[in-house]
Design a protein around this motif. Structure first.
Motif, PDB file in Angstrom:
ATOM      1  N   UNK A 280      66.660  26.269  57.586  1.00  0.00           N
ATOM      2  CA  UNK A 280      67.045  24.854  57.522  1.00  0.00           C
ATOM      3  C   UNK A 280      66.013  23.992  58.252  1.00  0.00           C
ATOM      4  N   UNK A 281      65.564  24.454  59.404  1.00  0.00           N
ATOM      5  CA  UNK A 281      64.562  23.697  60.157  1.00  0.00           C
ATOM      6  C   UNK A 281      63.270  23.548  59.349  1.00  0.00           C
ATOM      7  N   UNK A 282      62.919  24.578  58.605  1.00  0.00           N
ATOM      8  CA  UNK A 282      61.715  24.507  57.762  1.00  0.00           C
ATOM      9  C   UNK A 282      61.886  23.463  56.662  1.00  0.00           C
ATOM     10  N   UNK A 283      63.089  23.413  56.058  1.00  0.00           N
ATOM     11  CA  UNK A 283      63.357  22.432  55.006  1.00  0.00           C
ATOM     12  C   UNK A 283      63.347  21.011  55.570  1.00  0.00           C
ATOM     13  N   UNK A 284      63.918  20.832  56.748  1.00  0.00           N
ATOM     14  CA  UNK A 284      63.945  19.510  57.383  1.00  0.00           C
ATOM     15  C   UNK A 284      62.529  19.042  57.697  1.00  0.00           C
ATOM     16  N   UNK A 285      61.686  19.957  58.135  1.00  0.00           N
ATOM     17  CA  UNK A 285      60.301  19.603  58.443  1.00  0.00           C
ATOM     18  C   UNK A 285      59.555  19.177  57.178  1.00  0.00           C
ATOM     19  N   UNK A 286      59.821  19.844  56.066  1.00  0.00           N
ATOM     20  CA  UNK A 286      59.182  19.456  54.798  1.00  0.00           C
ATOM     21  C   UNK A 286      59.658  18.080  54.344  1.00  0.00           C
ATOM     22  N   UNK A 287      60.943  17.806  54.571  1.00  0.00           N
ATOM     23  CA  UNK A 287      61.471  16.478  54.243  1.00  0.00           C
ATOM     24  C   UNK A 287      60.829  15.428  55.144  1.00  0.00           C
TER      25      UNK A 287
END
Length: 295
Positions: A280-287
């Protein structure tokens, strides 16, 4: 729908007096920053363009280039210095009489005397020039905004997909989190039972275990975090569908989402939840990277 802060638009118009080219380009920036490149004689256009484009651009580092080519002869008047011309004619005819020469003086001969002519640049009507430049700027702005919308659509699709992934992860965490308390209960019960059996006792004080598990469950509960995460995701979707400039609001929401998932990770010791939190943290960083370019 969201718009990208990266864009480009160009327009080229020609009328009977002049040729005008307007180009607008921009990259991401925290605020609306405007610079203009206009011909020296048309510096008054800078502030007009800044205010005009502000109506269609709220954020971004915007650079406008304006080229104006006046068609040959349309921006100048030729004036004859009649007294000087008469002086030349009188002087030449006097010389002809004095020297007994044939008077073959003609208009073409007089025209070769460049100092009898004065080139006067016409005074241009600033309002007329501005209206012509504004016409070209409007078309360039329309194309510029269209490009921003196209880029924004791609970003919207990417962000929406990542929000779906995060929501699925939140659902998994909500389903998996209660198992942590049960697993803790089983470990604690077995540990106490083993310890009592080693001492020759068999009765386990389950009330004490239940109390310990309740305290543990309260410490590892992530209900509040997942509820807030879902709320942030819903608000995120609402903002990217609004059509308004929302880049700064989205930046704040990303920070809040990151805070909630970090808290969730610190509370849960389950290996599967930990892995999900990392995803989830990886997805948030991409966003977060994407929204840096949202108007």
């Amino acid at each position: 729908m969201i718009k990208s802060m990266t864009g480009f638009g160009r327009e080229h118009i020609t009328n009977e007096k002049r040729e005008i080219i307007v180009e607008i380009r921009s990259v991401n920036h925290r605020y609306y920053e405007f610079t203009a490149k206009t011909p020296r004689a048309y510096g008054y256009l800078d502030e007009k363009l800044k205010a005009f484009l502000k109506s269609g651009i709220s954020r971004g580092k915007v650079e406008v280039s304006v080229l104006i080519y006046n068609l040959e002869g349309t921006d100048a008047e030729i004036e004859l210095n009649l007294p000087v011309a008469k002086g030349y004619v009188n002087a030449l005819r006097g010389a002809a009489d004095e020297l007994a020469l044939t008077d073959d003086l003609s208009l073409s001969a007089i025209s070769r005397m460049s100092d009898i002519f004065t080139v006067v640049k016409k005074t241009e009507d600033e309002e007329v020039i501005w209206n012509e430049v504004k016409e070209a700027a409007q078309t360039a702005l329309d194309r510029f905004v269209e490009m921003r919308i196209t880029e924004g659509q791609k970003m919207y699709e990417d962000i929406s997909s990542r929000l779906d992934t995060i929501e699925q992860a939140v659902t998994f965490i909500e389903t998996k989190a209660p198992d942590s308390a049960k697993a803790y209960y089983d470990r604690l019960y077995n540990k106490i039972k083993e310890s009592l059996e080693a001492l020759g006792q068999t009765e386990v004080d389950e009330r004490r275990i239940v109390t310990e598990v309740a305290i543990f469950s309260d410490k590892v509960a992530v209900d509040e975090e997942t509820v807030r995460l879902r709320s942030h995701i819903a608000q995120f979707r609402e903002l990217i569908q609004s059509g308004e400039p929302v880049g700064r609001k989205l930046d704040f929401l990303v920070q809040e989402m990151n805070r909630e998932i970090n808290t969730t990770g610190s509370k849960c010791s389950d290996i599967e939840i930990t892995r999900t939190v990392v995803d989830v943290k990886a997805e948030i960083e991409k966003i977060r990277e994407q929204i840096q370019n949202i108007e």
